[in-house]
Design an enzyme around this catalytic site. Structure first.
Site, mmCIF file in Angstrom:
data_model
loop_
_atom_site.group_PDB
_atom_site.id
_atom_site.type_symbol
_atom_site.label_atom_id
_atom_site.label_comp_id
_atom_site.label_asym_id
_atom_site.label_seq_id
_atom_site.Cartn_x
_atom_site.Cartn_y
_atom_site.Cartn_z
ATOM 1 N N GLN A 1 -20.914 -6.341 12.111
ATOM 2 C CA GLN A 1 -19.422 -6.765 11.779
ATOM 3 C C GLN A 1 -18.975 -6.256 10.717
ATOM 4 O OE1 GLN A 1 -17.415 -7.406 14.101
ATOM 5 N NE2 GLN A 1 -18.370 -8.627 15.914
ATOM 6 N N GLU B 1 -30.468 -3.844 24.090
ATOM 7 C CA GLU B 1 -29.463 -3.130 23.333
ATOM 8 C C GLU B 1 -29.891 -1.697 23.378
ATOM 9 O OE1 GLU B 1 -27.184 -0.737 21.038
ATOM 10 O OE2 GLU B 1 -26.660 -2.975 21.239
ATOM 11 N N CYS C 1 -0.774 6.666 6.584
ATOM 12 C CA CYS C 1 -2.258 6.348 7.237
ATOM 13 C C CYS C 1 -2.277 5.801 8.537
ATOM 14 C CB CYS C 1 -2.938 5.439 6.296
ATOM 15 S SG CYS C 1 -4.508 5.116 6.777
ATOM 16 N N CYS D 1 -8.336 2.070 -0.864
ATOM 17 C CA CYS D 1 -7.953 1.298 0.213
ATOM 18 C C CYS D 1 -7.986 -0.108 0.184
ATOM 19 C CB CYS D 1 -8.455 1.725 1.436
ATOM 20 S SG CYS D 1 -8.123 1.015 2.978
ATOM 21 N N CYS E 1 -3.697 0.722 8.662
ATOM 22 C CA CYS E 1 -2.951 -0.669 8.799
ATOM 23 C C CYS E 1 -1.558 -0.617 9.324
ATOM 24 C CB CYS E 1 -2.548 -1.176 7.328
ATOM 25 S SG CYS E 1 -4.216 -1.554 6.519
ATOM 26 N N CYS F 1 0.938 -1.161 -0.032
ATOM 27 C CA CYS F 1 -0.015 0.022 -0.082
ATOM 28 C C CYS F 1 0.825 1.162 0.043
ATOM 29 C CB CYS F 1 -0.989 0.019 1.110
ATOM 30 S SG CYS F 1 -1.851 1.543 1.326
ATOM 31 N N CYS G 1 -14.094 -7.292 21.755
ATOM 32 C CA CYS G 1 -13.053 -6.550 20.612
ATOM 33 C C CYS G 1 -11.848 -5.933 21.154
ATOM 34 C CB CYS G 1 -13.679 -5.468 19.780
ATOM 35 S SG CYS G 1 -14.476 -4.272 20.865
ATOM 36 N N TYR H 1 -26.071 -6.241 24.741
ATOM 37 C CA TYR H 1 -25.477 -5.403 23.775
ATOM 38 C C TYR H 1 -25.738 -6.383 22.416
ATOM 39 C CZ TYR H 1 -22.511 -4.505 27.771
ATOM 40 O OH TYR H 1 -21.974 -4.022 28.833
ATOM 41 N N ASP I 1 -21.583 -8.936 24.359
ATOM 42 C CA ASP I 1 -20.771 -8.582 23.121
ATOM 43 C C ASP I 1 -20.559 -6.783 23.238
ATOM 44 O OD1 ASP I 1 -19.253 -8.214 20.793
ATOM 45 O OD2 ASP I 1 -20.834 -8.392 19.392
#
Length: 452
Positions: free
Chosen positions: A284, A334, A80, A160, A83, A74, A409, A313, A382
């Site tokens: 997701q 939620e 950026c 991208c 990544c 890239c 996450c 969640y 979650d």
């Protein structure tokens, strides 16, 4: 007194990476972080910042490249902020991510557990189903891209490697509309200007695409031209919306969305079930890895058909609804009203009649379940990156839940919460990392936790 100062040039051997993807080397025992480095690199680093406990450097010269170092594919990856791992092999990236999860469980959670598996991705490019491009417009010329690392300086990038290739055509459609109508871009300093972000979503299971202009205003000029340009750009365009965000905030989306063409949502397919996605739905971003993640949740849930499941969640209901035909009752919780509406619609779309959804935060929603007299056999959580409220686990324990499947996450907050649960007699039985975000520093986890 520190043995390192700003503007020093020092030799470093990189032996690990941080949670943000920077390499870690040690200079006389003092930690030095350097972006763009790979474990086993030997470099000279130019020191740009020194604090009490660490220093930050930039690469001056790579003296001996790591066997795991590769040339980035890239052109903007070094500028950026997206990544962090384009300079290393994918196998090494997975190794680094698995190591970080293990470190969190051991060091933060103080739990003696060997994390043995990370589920890698079959495709490490063009996997994201969502892109949000900050914009800058000068003399009716549009620049769209991504923010540089830890800044609000836009790095121009239309193609991208993480995004679907066709999103570039969508940027070109907005470019034509901007030039024709002398559109202005939002200025954070003055609070003036119309266009803030360009936002695309793609449903990989159906191919449907949504285009969204995030604006600092109530409407946009020449809507028909923009719609026509987007129709020419996207064969499977299903929705064109504007999102209104007039607040002086870093939050991308505002609360109000108007549909100017087509549907107000798109439809995707996950594990054989249909899901509607609105602009503000949590969903997701990696379709194929999401199916692997949810399959792990089902494996750890080990439902036999008679259970009551509470999905906290729950977002648009995706996790719970993929399990609905394996349990007796499902309750989703939620806090976002539009997501709850999506969840109810998704239940109808899939002929699920054993699911109820509560609009509340996880803690208040759990108390509502308690008042309903339901005794969940399984609780799914979650949470966002900050993890769960500590008090939530008191409610889960009081409800008598024997099993928890925790989707995380952030392995650091997962480890912290595992320690809290461990004090309550909930024991970690299984934990698998899932690489939902190849080439970026993020990693997802699924944990099976059982009350002993």
């Amino acid at each position: 007194m520190l043995n390192i100062q700003k503007n020093d040039k020092i030799e470093l051997y990189i032996d690990a990476v941080t949670s943000e993807g920077s390499g870690i080397g040690r200079y006389n025992g003092f930690a030095v972080f350097v972006r763009g480095t790979v474990p086993e690199d030997k470099i000279t680093a130019h020191i740009i910042k020194v604090s009490k406990n660490y220093a930050i450097g930039i690469i001056d010269e790579i003296l001996e490249p790591s066997p795991q170092r590769i040339e980035s594919d890239c052109s903007v990856s070094k500028k950026c902020g997206g990544c962090s791992f384009r300079d290393m092999t994918y196998d090494e990236e997975l190794k680094c991510k698995l190591s970080r999860v293990q470190d969190a469980v051991s060091r933060i959670g103080h739990i003696d557990f060997k994390v043995e598996k990370i589920v890698g991705a079959g495709e490490i490019n063009h996997y994201r189903n969502k892109a949000q491009y900050p914009v800058c417009i000068e003399n009716s010329s549009l620049t769209a891209g991504f923010y540089a690392y830890k800044s609000h300086r836009i790095i121009p990038c239309r193609d991208c490697l993480l995004q679907p290739a066709e999103f570039e055509k969508g940027i070109e459609a907005f470019e034509k509309w901007v030039a024709k109508n002398s559109i202005t871009s939002f200025d954070e300093r003055t609070g003036k200007g119309l266009l803030r972000h360009i936002y695309f979503r793609k449903a990989f299971g159906t191919g449907e695409i949504m285009a969204c202009a995030v604006i600092n205003g109530n409407d946009i000029p020449d809507k028909d031209y923009l719609v026509c340009a987007l129709q020419n750009a996207f064969e499977n365009l299903k929705s064109v919306v504007i999102n209104i965000n007039r607040e002086n905030t870093n939050v991308i989306l505002g609360d109000k969305t108007k549909t100017i063409w087509g549907s107000d949502k798109i439809t995707d397919i996950l594990l054989g079930k249909k899901f509607v996605i609105s602009p503000q739905s949590f969903y997701q971003v990696n379709h194929n890895q999401c199916e692997k993640l949810y399959s792990l949740v089902a494996e750890y849930a080990d439902l036999q058909g008679s259970e009551t499941v509470v999905d906290m969640y729950c977002g648009a209901g995706t996790i719970g609804l993929t399990l609905a035909d394996k349990c007796k009752n499902l309750v989703g919780i939620e806090i976002v009203p539009s997501a709850i509406e999506n969840a109810k619609e998704n239940a109808k779309l899939n002929d699920v009649d054993n699911a109820d959804f509560i609009c509340a935060d996880a803690f208040e929603g759990a108390k509502e379940v308690e008042k309903m007299g339901l005794k969940p056999d399984l609780v799914i959580v979650d949470p966002p990156r900050k993890g769960c409220q500590k008090e939530l686990f008191d409610v889960i324990e009081n409800m008598g839940a024997k099993r928890i499947v925790y989707v995380s996450c952030d392995s650091a907050t997962l480890a912290r919460d595992l320690a809290v649960l461990n004090e309550k007699g909930y024991v970690l039985k299984n934990l698998t990392a899932v690489d939902m975000f190849p080439r970026t520093p993020h990693v997802e986890c699924v944990a099976e936790i059982v009350k002993e």
